[in-house]
Design an enzyme around this catalytic site. Structure first.
Site, mmCIF file in Angstrom:
data_model
loop_
_atom_site.group_PDB
_atom_site.id
_atom_site.type_symbol
_atom_site.label_atom_id
_atom_site.label_comp_id
_atom_site.label_asym_id
_atom_site.label_seq_id
_atom_site.Cartn_x
_atom_site.Cartn_y
_atom_site.Cartn_z
ATOM 1 N N SER A 265 -5.403 4.205 -0.233
ATOM 2 C CA SER A 265 -5.131 2.773 -0.337
ATOM 3 C C SER A 265 -6.341 2.032 -0.901
ATOM 4 O O SER A 265 -7.469 2.219 -0.439
ATOM 5 C CB SER A 265 -4.773 2.217 1.042
ATOM 6 O OG SER A 265 -4.594 0.822 0.982
ATOM 7 N N SER A 266 -6.117 1.191 -1.920
ATOM 8 C CA SER A 266 -7.197 0.357 -2.463
ATOM 9 C C SER A 266 -7.476 -0.762 -1.467
ATOM 10 O O SER A 266 -6.592 -1.565 -1.171
ATOM 11 C CB SER A 266 -6.785 -0.235 -3.812
ATOM 12 O OG SER A 266 -6.550 0.779 -4.751
ATOM 13 N N GLY B 67 -0.823 -5.649 -2.184
ATOM 14 C CA GLY B 67 0.535 -6.141 -1.976
ATOM 15 C C GLY B 67 0.622 -6.931 -0.677
ATOM 16 O O GLY B 67 -0.311 -6.971 0.120
ATOM 17 N N GLU C 145 1.107 -7.734 2.940
ATOM 18 C CA GLU C 145 0.887 -6.844 4.077
ATOM 19 C C GLU C 145 1.393 -7.480 5.372
ATOM 20 O O GLU C 145 1.066 -8.642 5.681
ATOM 21 C CB GLU C 145 -0.602 -6.514 4.232
ATOM 22 C CG GLU C 145 -1.112 -5.610 3.124
ATOM 23 C CD GLU C 145 -2.501 -5.072 3.398
ATOM 24 O OE1 GLU C 145 -2.919 -4.169 2.651
ATOM 25 O OE2 GLU C 145 -3.163 -5.535 4.347
ATOM 26 N N ASN D 103 -0.901 4.709 3.535
ATOM 27 C CA ASN D 103 -1.270 5.301 2.243
ATOM 28 C C ASN D 103 -2.568 6.069 2.423
ATOM 29 O O ASN D 103 -3.527 5.560 2.996
ATOM 30 C CB ASN D 103 -1.450 4.187 1.201
ATOM 31 C CG ASN D 103 -1.734 4.738 -0.188
ATOM 32 O OD1 ASN D 103 -1.685 5.945 -0.399
ATOM 33 N ND2 ASN D 103 -2.033 3.861 -1.120
ATOM 34 N N SER E 61 0.829 -1.195 0.000
ATOM 35 C CA SER E 61 0.000 0.000 0.000
ATOM 36 C C SER E 61 0.867 1.250 0.000
ATOM 37 O O SER E 61 1.777 1.389 0.811
ATOM 38 C CB SER E 61 -0.914 -0.010 1.229
ATOM 39 O OG SER E 61 -1.733 1.128 1.239
ATOM 40 N N GLY E 62 0.570 2.168 -0.939
ATOM 41 C CA GLY E 62 1.331 3.414 -1.040
ATOM 42 C C GLY E 62 2.495 3.351 -2.002
ATOM 43 O O GLY E 62 3.224 4.325 -2.163
ATOM 44 N N THR F 138 -2.123 1.996 -7.907
ATOM 45 C CA THR F 138 -3.290 2.636 -8.519
ATOM 46 C C THR F 138 -2.863 3.672 -9.541
ATOM 47 O O THR F 138 -3.446 3.768 -10.637
ATOM 48 C CB THR F 138 -4.161 3.288 -7.429
ATOM 49 O OG1 THR F 138 -4.550 2.285 -6.487
ATOM 50 C CG2 THR F 138 -5.413 3.902 -8.030
#
Length: 1055
Positions: free
Chosen positions: A159-160, A383, A385, A156, A106-107, A111
């Site tokens: 974050s998605s 990703g 985590e 993030n 994330s980050g 995206t």
């Protein structure tokens, strides 16, 4: 790519495959070197590594897109556009399907990477009006999905919180004709709970902050996020880098582009608002520990927005319908069960709405044409985590990454092996970590963690998260990649809590807390609440929950009745019914099993496509530009499997190129291949490498490519090429300059000859024309001169015109500069005398006009007074010429110099002028200094504070002065009264100023007399005397022997 090898020491290697050393330190050093120069992209073969710079770089403009369109993959520096373009053109050439896997934590910029690819295809693909509409919808789906599926996390701000796979559909011509989206595992738990420092999904804040006042009023909302329980748990409702108002406008605009009508949009926002109201529903407890709803204001809004009966909704949130053996019993909820039901409803509503939203976007963008289409898929997936506390969501996400890593290695190995076999090169086995053992640990039927989790969720009796952990320890106690507090050794046990288990993933160890695993895996919703939602008047809600109901109708009613039982209520059913439920309920898929099934379908789908990879890395945790955190990068390189991929790509041979490309670049290094090789490219390459001294174990010759084993061999070749290139350039420059100079000299010589001949001819023709013209002009001039005195004729018209023009030209440079200049006007020829006189008058009138317009009001008043003076004295008094340049003042005595008593005495009369004078007595002519004040009606003779004489203008019968330079003035006063004083004799230094003012104020211009010799004065009635005037060397005034006043004036100076 080869060209960039010369700058490898400065900006690093563009392709990690060409690293001399393939260890982790060299890998990260190369990344850091490139990152320091804002080179965020690097290849590992065809895999693209992207490091988030956390700043805007000017590498995504239209010019960059045009640069990378249709270019060989390795021809330009690494870029996401190069990968997107190569995938697109490979799809067109081979007419097969492709996908681009974008991964990272994330980050890291996943995206943004998918957005850049979509933007590139929107510009690079052929365009029509229909295609542009499709592209707009696909691009505009991003803001909508980000609003409903993204949130701020600790790592993030955007974050998605769901996995997304988008297929971009192309026709045979390469036009983008549609798109389709699949979503995976939305993090629904975020709707009801957020960790400290995190937010709920963006859409909630956008609605509260950005919606109009009228819309908020319709939805029963307030413009304050702190008012809603579901938005305040993370204690960061406001984030400086997020502009919720602007994002709300983007979402509204995107919904219009995707063709959401007003009704659907209204229902969608009502669903979002209902979740916020639902979070504010609070339960009280009675004395029997039953849940009560005392304040149902928020519940009324929920029922209104969802279109369900408020009483029914209150009943379903506080009571549970238990169906067993054809009987129905209402069982009151405890407060905990009521809160569980409320949160489950909120999660179900939001999760089902998100799925509906994805389907609605697909309906708008998907191409329904049956003709064959190819696709490029974009997989933007979570990703790996690793948090401080890892729960069920991290377990699913990391399992997904294990599967994708397995797919990644399989596809990469297969691609490498296929290339070796196609080229006839012997395949050398590659040593790498096979993570199948971890995937089996998680997904194996009847023995994997997911299967055991499902069994535990369905097992009757007292089932908790800890019993699930005990079940794992029982079944997997000896597995090398699984450990718990009870199974661990003393050292490891210190790092584990009793409710934790640890998995050794391919990317490293991750510790999971089992608390909440069962509830999150069940993701249950009470059937009576679900049935009520099916009756909703909100079209979105009724459609979503009806679809859920259709999915459950394949299960027996007994199963439907107990799907959502908490463990204590499940025991109310008979043992026989429990067994029946369990046997049939095995058909129902829990969350983890659903995710596993969708993941297996995804991997099957991806296996049928050609893969491209983008690995996104975070440069630092603080999101600051220019910072490169090596420890963080090393961690990401590890769990993204980049070193594994590099080892696979470097297995055997680091570099391979087609014979044509290799020969085209390096042929200058061998005399036999330079400048042209006439045979087959493979033979030319063989000759070239023999000349360069390649050892047999350093390279292999394939069917269409040369394979080079070590990067150092390529570096030596490239360095030799760079040296050779400079030598060739020097020789080519010399040859070219000589050839160019000779050709230029010939051209210049031929051009000079042509120019000279043309120039001579042109000059000769011009000279002849000039002479002919001169002859004609001279003849006309002579004839005009001879006939200049006659009337205008053909013979003299041009001459006369010349004379007129010549005169006017001379006159223009010699015009008089002042009105007084009467002598400098040029004497005109006879032909223009009349014209000259008209011009002279016009010119003088113009000068007069300019002078008059330039006068100020003060100057004009001065001149008017001077005109009066001139009328009276010009040519009559000797001292007049000297007075002309002296300006007149308003007064000669200020108010401060006049005694206040005098001012009080004449306060009703306005003082017009005052001047100091010398008054001569009538008897004896003794001089006495006085002040003479002129008012509107009279003249006052003042001695300090006394008015010695008031002279009314009407009694002034005359004014006499001499024609000499003296300042004596005689004011003749009418003496009808014997007691009246006689004429007044005064001497004034400002004679012309005083008399002019007096004449103007008293209107006595005609009363002034200028006399010669003597002036008779009347001392009093019946008694006369005289003032005699003469000239001398020195001015004097005295009483003469004859009793007259004698005035001696100096002679006037002649100017």
């Amino acid at each position: 790519m080869e060209g960039a090898l010369t700058a490898r020491d400065r900006v690093g290697i563009q392709d990690f495959v060409l690293l001399e050393e393939t260890n982790e330190a060299a890998f990260i050093s190369n990344l850091k070197k490139r990152y320091s120069k804002d080179l965020i992209y690097t290849y590992i073969g065809t895999l693209l590594v992207s490091v988030n710079p956390y700043k805007e770089l000017d590498i995504y403009n239209k010019k960059q897109m045009d640069t990378y369109m249709g270019v060989n993959f390795f021809e330009l520096p690494p870029h996401i556009y190069a990968l997107a373009d190569n995938a697109y053109h490979t799809m067109l050439t081979e007419f097969n399907n492709h996908f681009i896997l974008i991964s990272g934590e994330s980050g890291a910029g996943k995206t943004e990477a998918s957005k850049k690819i979509l933007q590139f295809y929107s510009v690079s693909c052929p365009s029509t009006t229909l295609m542009s509409t499709v592209r707009d919808k696909m691009l505009m789906s991003n803001p909508v999905l980000e609003a409903f599926g993204n949130a701020k996390t600790l790592k993030n701000n955007n974050s998605s919180r769901f996995g997304k796979y988008m297929d971009i559909q192309f026709d045979s011509q390469g036009d983008a004709v549609g798109g389709h989206i699949l979503n995976y595992l939305l993090e629904k738990s975020r709707v009801v709970h957020q960790n400290h420092g995190e937010r709920n999904f963006h859409i909630f804040y956008q609605l509260v902050e950005g919606a109009s006042d009228s819309l908020l009023q319709q939805l029963g909302l307030e413009r304050d996020c702190q008012h809603y329980n579901y938005l305040t748990q993370g204690e960061c409702a406001t984030v400086p880098s997020i502009n919720d108002k602007n994002d709300w406008k983007s979402v509204k605009n995107a919904l219009q582009v995707i063709e959401f009508d007003e009704v659907n949009t209204k229902h969608l926002f009502e669903v979002v608002a209902s979740v916020l109201h639902l979070g504010n529903v609070q339960f009280d407890t009675d004395n029997r520990d039953r849940a009560l709803l005392n304040d149902n204001t928020e519940l009324q809004w929920v029922s209104k927005l969802l279109g369900v009966d408020a009483h029914s909704l209150q009943e379903e949130l506080t009571f549970r319908k238990i169906e067993a053996k054809q009987e129905q019993v209402l069982s009151p909820f405890t407060t905990d069960h009521a809160i569980y039901g409320r949160d489950a409803l909120a999660k179900a509503i939001y999760g089902q709405t998100f799925t509906w939203l994805v389907h609605r976007i697909n309906d708008s963008t998907e191409n329904k044409d049956a003709s064959k289409k190819t696709v490029i898929g974009l997989l933007d997936i979570y990703g790996f985590e690793v948090f401080y506390v890892n729960s069920f969501e991290q377990f699913c996400i990391n399992y997904c990454n294990e599967k994708l890593q397995q797919l990644f290695i399989q596809l990469t190995l297969k691609a490498e092996q296929d290339e070796y076999e196609a080229e006839g090169i012997e395949w050398e086995p590659v040593q790498f970590f096979n993570n199948k053992i971890i995937c089996d640990l998680v997904e194996e039927k009847h023995r994997g963690i997911i299967s055991l989790l499902d069994e535990e969720c369905l097992r009757p009796g007292d089932v908790t998260d800890l019993t699930f952990l005990e079940r794992l320890e029982e079944k997997m106690g000896n597995h090398p990649h699984f450990v718990t507090h009870r199974l661990a050794d003393k050292t490891t046990r210190r790092t584990l809590e009793r409710g934790d288990f640890r998995l050794l993933h391919y990317a490293g160890e991750v510790t999971y807390c089992v608390v909440g695993f069962l509830d999150k895996n069940n993701d249950l919703l009470y059937k009576n609440i679900k049935d009520l939602m099916c009756q909703s008047k909100n079209a979105i809600v009724s459609e979503c929950f009806s679809n859920m109901d259709r999915g459950n109708k394949r299960r027996p009613e007994t199963v439907n009745s107990v799907i959502s039982y908490p463990p204590d209520q499940f025991s109310l059913i008979s043992h026989l019914d429990q067994l029946q439920v369990i046997m049939t309920f095995m058909l129902y898929l829990q969350v983890a099993t659903q995710f596993k099934s969708s993941l297996l379908k995804l991997t099957e789908m991806l296996m049928a496509k050609q893969a491209w990879y983008i690995r996104c890395l975070k440069s630092n945790e603080s999101k600051q530009p220019g910072q490169f955190d090596e420890a963080l990068i090393r961690h990401q390189v590890k769990y993204l499997g980049l070193m594994e991929h590099l080892r696979v790509r470097r297995a055997g041979f680091a570099y391979r190129r087609k014979y044509e490309d290799f020969l085209k670049r390096y042929k200058p290094l061998c005399p036999a291949t330079w400048p042209h090789w006439r045979g087959f490219p493979s033979d030319g390459v063989e000759v070239l490498v023999q000349h360069l001294g390649y050892l047999p174990d350093e390279y292999k010759m394939g069917r269409t490519k040369i394979f080079i084993r070590h990067p150092r061999t390529l570096y030596a070749t490239e360095d030799a090429y760079e040296r050779c290139k400079h030598e060739l350039a020097t020789r080519l420059q010399a040859k070219y300059k000589g050839y160019k100079a000779k050709g230029e000299f010939k051209k210049q010589k031929e051009a000079a000859t042509k120019i000279e001949s043309c120039w001579r001819g042109t000059q000769a023709r011009k000279e002849r024309e000039k002479r002919e013209w001169a002859i004609k002009v001279i003849k006309k001039f002579i004839n005009g001169y001879l006939n200049r005195g006659e009337a205008k004729t053909t013979d003299n018209s041009e001459y006369l015109a010349f004379v007129r023009q010549s005169y006017l030209n001379r006159l223009r440079g010699n015009l008089p500069k002042t009105v007084l200049d009467k002598t400098t006007w040029l004497t005109p020829p006879s032909v223009v005398k009349e014209t000259s006189e008209i011009l002279r008058k016009l010119h003088y009138r113009l000068m007069v006009r300019k002078y008059v317009r330039g006068l100020t009001p003060q100057r004009k008043a001065q001149l008017q007074l001077k005109l009066v003076t001139s009328t009276i004295f010009k040519g009559n008094k000797d001292s007049y010429p000297q007075s002309v340049p002296q300006p007149f003042l308003e007064t000669r005595i200020s108010d401060q110099e006049i005694n206040p008593k005098i001012l009080q005495t004449i306060r009703n009369e306005r003082i017009k002028y005052s001047v100091p004078v010398i008054k001569y007595d009538r008897n004896g002519f003794k001089p006495r200094p006085r002040q003479l004040i002129l008012t509107q009606t009279a003249a006052y003779l003042i001695e300090e504070s006394k008015v010695k004489q008031r002279l009314v203008y009407a009694s002034l019968k005359g004014i006499s002065v001499s024609n000499l330079t003296d300042g004596i003035i005689v004011l003749h006063i009418s003496s009808e009264d014997p007691k009246q004083k006689g004429d007044l004799v005064i001497q004034c230094d400002h004679l012309y100023e005083f008399l002019t003012k007096l004449c103007v104020i008293a209107n006595k211009q005609s009363a002034v007399r200028i006399v010669q010799g003597s002036i008779k004065i009347e001392i009093q009635a019946g008694k006369e005397s005289a003032v005699d005037f003469s000239t001398g060397q020195e001015a004097m005034v005295y009483k003469a022997k004859n009793g007259h006043l004698m005035v001696v004036a100096t002679r006037a100076r002649v100017r």
